[in-house]
Design a protein around this motif. Structure first.
Motif, mmCIF file in Angstrom:
data_model
loop_
_atom_site.group_PDB
_atom_site.id
_atom_site.type_symbol
_atom_site.label_atom_id
_atom_site.label_comp_id
_atom_site.label_asym_id
_atom_site.label_seq_id
_atom_site.Cartn_x
_atom_site.Cartn_y
_atom_site.Cartn_z
ATOM 1 N N ASN A 175 0.827 -1.209 0.000
ATOM 2 C CA ASN A 175 0.000 0.000 0.000
ATOM 3 C C ASN A 175 0.860 1.257 0.000
ATOM 4 O O ASN A 175 0.497 2.266 -0.618
ATOM 5 C CB ASN A 175 -0.959 0.007 1.189
ATOM 6 C CG ASN A 175 -2.109 -0.965 1.001
ATOM 7 O OD1 ASN A 175 -2.352 -1.472 -0.103
ATOM 8 N ND2 ASN A 175 -2.820 -1.249 2.087
ATOM 9 N N ARG A 176 1.997 1.192 0.671
ATOM 10 C CA ARG A 176 2.918 2.330 0.648
ATOM 11 C C ARG A 176 3.471 2.539 -0.764
ATOM 12 O O ARG A 176 3.572 3.675 -1.229
ATOM 13 C CB ARG A 176 4.061 2.100 1.642
ATOM 14 C CG ARG A 176 3.639 2.223 3.093
ATOM 15 C CD ARG A 176 4.738 1.814 4.050
ATOM 16 N NE ARG A 176 4.668 2.651 5.229
ATOM 17 C CZ ARG A 176 5.606 2.736 6.137
ATOM 18 N NH1 ARG A 176 6.710 2.027 6.031
ATOM 19 N NH2 ARG A 176 5.459 3.524 7.180
ATOM 20 N N PHE A 179 0.871 4.119 -2.883
ATOM 21 C CA PHE A 179 0.800 5.550 -2.585
ATOM 22 C C PHE A 179 1.902 6.314 -3.321
ATOM 23 O O PHE A 179 1.656 7.356 -3.934
ATOM 24 C CB PHE A 179 0.913 5.789 -1.073
ATOM 25 C CG PHE A 179 1.055 7.225 -0.696
ATOM 26 C CD1 PHE A 179 -0.061 8.045 -0.590
ATOM 27 C CD2 PHE A 179 2.314 7.781 -0.458
ATOM 28 C CE1 PHE A 179 0.073 9.393 -0.255
ATOM 29 C CE2 PHE A 179 2.457 9.121 -0.128
ATOM 30 C CZ PHE A 179 1.329 9.928 -0.027
ATOM 31 N N GLU A 182 1.264 6.228 -7.189
ATOM 32 C CA GLU A 182 0.112 7.078 -7.531
ATOM 33 C C GLU A 182 0.487 8.555 -7.419
ATOM 34 O O GLU A 182 0.098 9.367 -8.262
ATOM 35 C CB GLU A 182 -1.089 6.766 -6.637
ATOM 36 C CG GLU A 182 -1.874 5.563 -7.075
ATOM 37 C CD GLU A 182 -2.433 5.701 -8.498
ATOM 38 O OE1 GLU A 182 -3.029 6.742 -8.828
ATOM 39 O OE2 GLU A 182 -2.259 4.744 -9.280
ATOM 40 N N THR A 183 1.223 8.896 -6.383
ATOM 41 C CA THR A 183 1.663 10.290 -6.211
ATOM 42 C C THR A 183 2.536 10.697 -7.388
ATOM 43 O O THR A 183 2.379 11.799 -7.929
ATOM 44 C CB THR A 183 2.420 10.453 -4.876
ATOM 45 O OG1 THR A 183 1.563 10.074 -3.797
ATOM 46 C CG2 THR A 183 2.872 11.892 -4.677
#
Length: 187
Positions: A175-176, A179, A182-183
């Protein structure tokens, strides 16, 4: 997005190296942290029976240790310039050297600041201290409280050099990574 140089930084025990390892497994170009090997090498030379948080106590010449670390991270940055991939990840950046020197109360001059000014990363992600996953080991010598102070030193140093570190949420490694990716897509 173009060709991006991305730092993943954070205090010891925050999970950043796990993130970098999985990014590499996914096929991304990653430059690994170099201080763990340097710390082991210095500890093997001297008396490391006493558990001390500062790896520099094992070095014969603490300033030379920092210079070697600075040169190693600078070499990683320069090597990455030849990389044709759109994203290159770094497990720590050049400014990390100065953040640690600040934390340990060591003085530095323009020789240390100059590489931070001319070798610029495109984005910096910072992984915050997380007590639930924190573990000390033979190369990670800091207490959790010291890790929290190092986190603040890292934020301050990167901010001083004009970066706006993006905090990575406390979550699973995957999940990190989602993130982070996606960023990067949204930049």
């Amino acid at each position: 997005m173009g060709k991006s140089k991305v730092v993943i930084t954070g205090a010891p025990g925050t999970g950043k190296t796990s993130i970098v390892k999985v990014l590499e497994e996914q096929g991304h170009i990653c430059y690994h942290e170099i201080i763990r090997d340097m710390t082991l090498k210095e500890k093997s030379k001297g008396n490391s029976e006493e558990f001390i948080s500062n790896p520099l106590v094992f070095a014969d010449d603490a300033m030379q240790f920092n210079k070697d670390l600075l040169h190693g991270r600078t070499a990683q940055y320069i090597n990455a310039l030849d990389n044709l991939e759109p994203i290159t990840f770094f497990d720590r950046g050049i400014p990390d050297v100065l953040a640690y020197m600040d934390f340990f109360g060591q003085q530095y001059d323009e020789e240390f600041e100059h590489p931070c000014k001319i070798h610029r990363y495109d984005i910096v992600f910072i992984v915050p201290p997380w007590k639930d996953i924190y573990v000390s080991d033979n190369e990670r010598l800091e207490t959790f409280e010291e890790a929290e102070h190092l986190h603040h030193a890292l934020v301050n140093t990167y901010t001083q050099f004009g970066y706006n570190p993006i905090e990575v949420p406390k979550d699973t490694v995957h999940n990190r990574i989602d993130f982070i990716l996606e960023t990067l897509k949204n930049l």
